[in-house]
Design an enzyme around this catalytic site. Sequence first.
Site, short mmCIF file in Angstrom:
data_model
loop_
_atom_site.label_atom_id
_atom_site.label_comp_id
_atom_site.label_asym_id
_atom_site.label_seq_id
_atom_site.Cartn_x
_atom_site.Cartn_y
_atom_site.Cartn_z
CB SER A 126 -0.88 -0.01 1.26
OG SER A 126 -1.50 1.25 1.46
CE1 TYR A 152 -3.50 -0.02 5.21
CE2 TYR A 152 -4.08 -2.34 5.42
CZ TYR A 152 -3.77 -1.23 4.63
OH TYR A 152 -3.72 -1.36 3.25
CE LYS A 156 -1.58 -4.28 3.30
NZ LYS A 156 -1.80 -5.63 2.76
#
Length: 340
Positions: A126, A152, A156
């Site tokens: 991302s 989150y 990544k």
Amino acid sequence: MNKFVLVTGGAGYIGSHTVIALQQQGYTPVIADDFRNANQIVLEGLRSILGNEPLLHRIDICEDQALTRLFDQYQFEGVIHFAAYKAVGESVEKPLDYYQNNLVGLINVLRHLSTHHVKNFVFSSSCTVYGEPKGEKEVSETTPKQLPESPYGYTKWMGEQIIADFHRSTPQHKLMNLRYFNPVGAHPSARIGEFPIGKPNNLLPFVTQTAIGKYPHLTIFGADYPTRDGSCIRDYIHVQDLAEAHVAALNFLINQEDGLLEAVNIGTGRGTSVLEIVAAFERVTGHSLPYIIGPRRQGDVIEIYANATKGEQLLGWKSRLNIEDALKDAWAWEQYLATL
Ligand code: WQD
């Protein structure tokens, strides 16, 4: 001769669109999904678009034995790894769930690449790894990564670190991190799309659910930012383009002789503001979209969009669709859901 490709999280939003693109390009996708973040409606949509029953294994990829049985059953050409939680806000409330699910799942899959001699691997990363761009708002793959703002984002960021260390230890694997910008839209058939469970997190589902009447208005999180119209700017990429980018990445990896590790931005190269999204939605659908300006959302990046040249040069891929296409398709999908 089947060219099997494992698609973890293949019943999810981006995964399901990628399953279709894979089959259209001659691969046989094998879905591994436990449906914790997916819905049966997507399965029916897949059947109607594919014209056949997709190969589906309802497993939790964090369960090592289940994953071993799957790798024993197929000789995969490659793996495209989507399975992960992805709600920024929820990750702040449940960090341990996010680290456990997103990182253990990734580690399990990487282990099986080694034990079962699967060379090609595509990781769903991302743009969140860039954080808030310090200077230029257009980021390329060489833009320094910054520490993320949410658990989150850390999954990544750490996921890419785990992959880099894995590559160093087993250089024969061919690995690619695809750094998505903001996925939006739905399949033109309106039979699959983004299916947020509960209250949406992302902008587009809020737009279409407000337009269909589920909410009295959209709340725009701040319109006093230092941007051209005061609202935040993002690079919104149609999920169809995103799905095709995964197949282009897999084709590229399969055609390489030696091991490698590459990161590629998957965006349109254009920034669009929240207010511009609202105006475009009303223009494209003819549907009014009531909104209010609310307070800024903590952790929001002000402006970021992709320098997308590497994807074109390395993968021969570039986005074909625009934000109007995405808004039209997202609206058709929302209208279809309302008929169920
Ligand atoms: C976009 C803009 C909001 C909702 C996150 C992840 C990213 C990726 C996509 C997974 C922002 C504004 C939103 C609303 C609003 N995740 N907004 N009202 O935060 O850019 O990115 O989702 O693939 O990794 O970080 O996406 O859609 O939440 O927000 O004004 O009701 O819309 O403030 O400016 P974001 P988003």
